[in-house]
Structure formats: structure tokens, C-alpha cells
Design a protein around this motif. Structure first.
Motif, PDB file in Angstrom:
ATOM      1  N   ALA A   1       0.829  -1.204   0.000  1.00 50.15           N
ATOM      2  CA  ALA A   1       0.000   0.000   0.000  1.00 50.15           C
ATOM      3  C   ALA A   1       0.865   1.255   0.000  1.00 50.15           C
ATOM      4  O   ALA A   1       0.508   2.262  -0.617  1.00 50.15           O
ATOM      5  N   GLN A   2       1.998   1.216   0.667  1.00 47.20           N
ATOM      6  CA  GLN A   2       2.881   2.378   0.742  1.00 47.20           C
ATOM      7  C   GLN A   2       3.544   2.693  -0.592  1.00 47.20           C
ATOM      8  O   GLN A   2       3.975   3.817  -0.821  1.00 47.20           O
ATOM      9  N   SER A   3       3.614   1.708  -1.491  1.00 49.68           N
ATOM     10  CA  SER A   3       4.252   1.925  -2.787  1.00 49.68           C
ATOM     11  C   SER A   3       3.285   2.474  -3.834  1.00 49.68           C
ATOM     12  O   SER A   3       3.695   2.811  -4.939  1.00 49.68           O
ATOM     13  N   ILE A   4       2.011   2.576  -3.491  1.00 53.65           N
ATOM     14  CA  ILE A   4       1.007   3.065  -4.434  1.00 53.65           C
ATOM     15  C   ILE A   4       0.985   4.590  -4.402  1.00 53.65           C
ATOM     16  O   ILE A   4       0.678   5.193  -3.380  1.00 53.65           O
ATOM     17  N   THR A   5       1.323   5.204  -5.533  1.00 51.82           N
ATOM     18  CA  THR A   5       1.278   6.662  -5.617  1.00 51.82           C
ATOM     19  C   THR A   5       0.376   7.154  -6.753  1.00 51.82           C
ATOM     20  O   THR A   5      -0.056   8.293  -6.736  1.00 51.82           O
ATOM     21  N   THR A   6       0.125   6.274  -7.733  1.00 51.66           N
ATOM     22  CA  THR A   6      -0.726   6.652  -8.861  1.00 51.66           C
ATOM     23  C   THR A   6      -1.861   5.655  -9.035  1.00 51.66           C
ATOM     24  O   THR A   6      -1.827   4.558  -8.477  1.00 51.66           O
ATOM     25  N   VAL A   7      -2.825   6.034  -9.824  1.00 58.87           N
ATOM     26  CA  VAL A   7      -3.937   5.149 -10.149  1.00 58.87           C
ATOM     27  C   VAL A   7      -3.402   3.892 -10.842  1.00 58.87           C
ATOM     28  O   VAL A   7      -3.839   2.777 -10.548  1.00 58.87           O
ATOM     29  N   GLN A   8      -2.430   4.056 -11.731  1.00 56.71           N
ATOM     30  CA  GLN A   8      -1.857   2.910 -12.445  1.00 56.71           C
ATOM     31  C   GLN A   8      -1.160   1.958 -11.484  1.00 56.71           C
ATOM     32  O   GLN A   8      -1.284   0.740 -11.613  1.00 56.71           O
ATOM     33  N   ASP A   9      -0.432   2.503 -10.495  1.00 56.05           N
ATOM     34  CA  ASP A   9       0.207   1.653  -9.481  1.00 56.05           C
ATOM     35  C   ASP A   9      -0.845   0.785  -8.787  1.00 56.05           C
ATOM     36  O   ASP A   9      -0.647  -0.407  -8.582  1.00 56.05           O
ATOM     37  N   ALA A  10      -1.954   1.412  -8.416  1.00 56.27           N
ATOM     38  CA  ALA A  10      -3.025   0.693  -7.724  1.00 56.27           C
ATOM     39  C   ALA A  10      -3.628  -0.386  -8.619  1.00 56.27           C
ATOM     40  O   ALA A  10      -3.828  -1.524  -8.189  1.00 56.27           O
TER      41      ALA A  10
END
Length: 142
Positions: free
Chosen positions: A120-129
Motif C-alpha cells: 500500500a505504501q508503494s502506491i502513488t498513482t492510479v496505475q500503481d493501484a
């Protein structure tokens, strides 16, 4: 996630591409292909000088990205005319750390998955998610 790595030492791309094609045929669930280049032998491929590494990765399905966009808009109470795309950063959309936690919780509920805190901490963009969701959904179904 399946991953293949290879090293290019020659001056022609053909042997490397032929080897890649042979290896890819053997993997039905290939998600990532990574090549490390030892010499500048691919003038048509631009590489970062510092890393000299080319990585090809599959991205999430468009419908997954769209569903994540819709959830992000809802969680952040954004208007319908606010553009949200795969490249949209949560921070740029006005999300703080609590908003990001709520977004992840909404994604977990919508997709029936559980996201580890480190992920969860590595998610910064919609694409990451969206990419993480597809990875978790694939892992859950296998």
C-alpha cells in the motif's frame, strides 16, 4: 509473477530477440521481461545512462484502471469533470495519507482483495493501484 532476465553482449539485436521469442513461447503466464545490456548495441533503444537497463512490463487492463479511477473519484469526492487517469497521482488529486488509506480500503472492498501495508505504501498513482490489484487478483485465483 513470472520474470525472465537475459544479458545482451553482442552487437546485433537479432540473437537477443530470437532468444526472447523462444523463451516467451514457453511461458503462458509471462508478466515481466527484463534485459540488462552490457554494451551499447541497440542504437534504436533509448536507455537511461545511469541504469542501462530496459524493462518491459504488462500493465493492468483498461477496465481495472477505469474502476480504480471511479473509486478514487468517489473516495476523494471529486467532481465528474475532474480528469482522473492512470497517470494521476493521489497527491496531485488532493489526497493526504488518510485519504490514501481510505482509497486502499475501498479498492480492497471493491475487488475482494487484501493489500499488505508494504504494498500500500508503494502506491502513488492510479496505475500503481491497478497493477497491484491485478497482481493480487491473479494470485488469489491461482
Amino acid at each position: 509473477m513470472a520474470s525472465i532476465s537475459g544479458t545482451a553482449i553482442g552487437t546485433s539485436a537479432r540473437p537477443l530477440l530470437a532468444a526472447r521469442a523462444q523463451v516467451v513461447k514457453g511461458f503462458s503466464g509471462l508478466k515481466s521481461v527484463s534485459f540488462s545490456i552490457q554494451r551499447k548495441s541497440f542504437p534504436s533503444v533509448r536507455l537511461q545512462a545511469a541504469s542501462r537497463r530496459l524493462q518491459v512490463s504488462c500493465v493492468a487492463k483498461p477496465e481495472t484502471v477505469q474502476k480504480v479511477c471511479d473509486i478514487v473519484k468517489k473516495q476523494l469526492a471529486l467532481s465528474d469533470d475532474t480528469p482522473v487517469t492512470g497517470e494521476s497521482k493521489f497527491s496531485t488529486l488532493g489526497a493526504d495519507s488518510l485519504d490514501t488509506v481510505e482509497i486502499v480500503m475501498g479498492l480492497e472492498e471493491a475487488f475482494g482483495i487484501s493489500v499488505e501495508e508494504e504494498s500500500a505504501q508503494s502506491i502513488t498513482t492510479v496505475q500503481d493501484a491497478a497493477d497491484l490489484i491485478e497482481k493480487l487478483v491473479d494470485a488469489k485465483s491461482s
